[in-house]
Design a protein around this motif. Sequence first.
Motif, short mmCIF file in Angstrom:
data_model
loop_
_atom_site.label_atom_id
_atom_site.label_comp_id
_atom_site.label_asym_id
_atom_site.label_seq_id
_atom_site.Cartn_x
_atom_site.Cartn_y
_atom_site.Cartn_z
N LYS A 2 0.83 -1.16 0.12
CA LYS A 2 -0.08 -0.09 0.05
C LYS A 2 0.98 1.10 0.05
CE LYS A 2 -3.52 -2.69 2.05
NZ LYS A 2 -5.08 -2.75 2.46
N GLY B 153 -7.42 -5.01 7.01
CA GLY B 153 -6.78 -3.88 7.71
C GLY B 153 -7.59 -3.94 9.35
N HIS C 202 -8.12 -3.20 -6.44
CA HIS C 202 -8.22 -3.47 -5.05
C HIS C 202 -9.37 -2.44 -4.45
CE1 HIS C 202 -7.00 -2.83 -0.84
NE2 HIS C 202 -6.44 -3.92 -1.08
P1 PGA Z 1 -4.58 -6.53 5.26
O1 PGA Z 1 -4.77 -6.01 3.72
O2 PGA Z 1 -3.57 -7.85 5.04
O3 PGA Z 1 -3.81 -5.17 6.09
O4 PGA Z 1 -5.79 -6.70 5.90
C1 PGA Z 1 -4.79 -6.97 2.62
C2 PGA Z 1 -5.19 -5.85 1.44
O5 PGA Z 1 -5.65 -5.13 1.48
O6 PGA Z 1 -4.50 -6.55 0.40
#
Ligand code: PGA
Length: 247
Positions: A11, A171, A94
Amino acid sequence: MRATLIAGNWKMNGSLASNAGLLDDVRAGSGASRAQLAVCVPAPYLAQAQAALTGSAVAWGAQDLSVHDSGAYTGEVSAAMLGDFDCTYVIVGHSERRSYHGESDELVAQKTARALAARLVPIVCVGETLAEREQGATEAVVVRQLKPVLDAVGSDLAKIVVAYEPVWAIGTGKTATPEMAQQVHELIRATLAQRDAAAAQQVQILYGGSMKPDNAKDLLAMPDIDGGLIGGASLKAADFLAIAHAA
Ligand code: PGA
């Protein structure tokens, strides 16, 4: 047998200084992993990832691409530009692109086709919000998101990767149970199989949404979960590698 793919989605995180250690540690630890490994980094760091990972078992990629080839599209990055940095993968659609940047199912499908035309492997993300799950709309949403992608990829279906990422699990620390995730992965594979049964068996379907070292093993043990798209836990080499080792 489908290989397991563990892909990091950094990200909008990192710096030249902090990435250096992370890339070195991932590279150093990758030998012990039987899974395929990749990191999808912010575009300005593609050259750094290329320099650090060339010749290693770890592939790299981007988090988005433009639907256009070139021209007056300020701020956009084309598929060919990603190719200049030897990217293997690009994340497409995404949920953060869909919700914060208004990307439609059709745009995601067009970007998927652009990626394939440039010989990049698109990691196409689908997944429902909490409200959609509570309304019992999970299946309808995932199928709706997939349909234009399937129309756009045609006979190249076997060349894509799909990531099922329930938006409510991203997240948040809330993970779909292995059984909940498997149910949707099975639906995704069945939807792909309606177009091309042989290709559907080859497509890696990743789970994403708070995948961590302590839940990865159970998720990855499910028959249609072929890997993970890892956000937060991909920013720490030890966690990312622990997930890879669980595979
Ligand atoms: P996360 O994100 O592992 O922090 O939940 C996954 C993603 O959004 O690709």
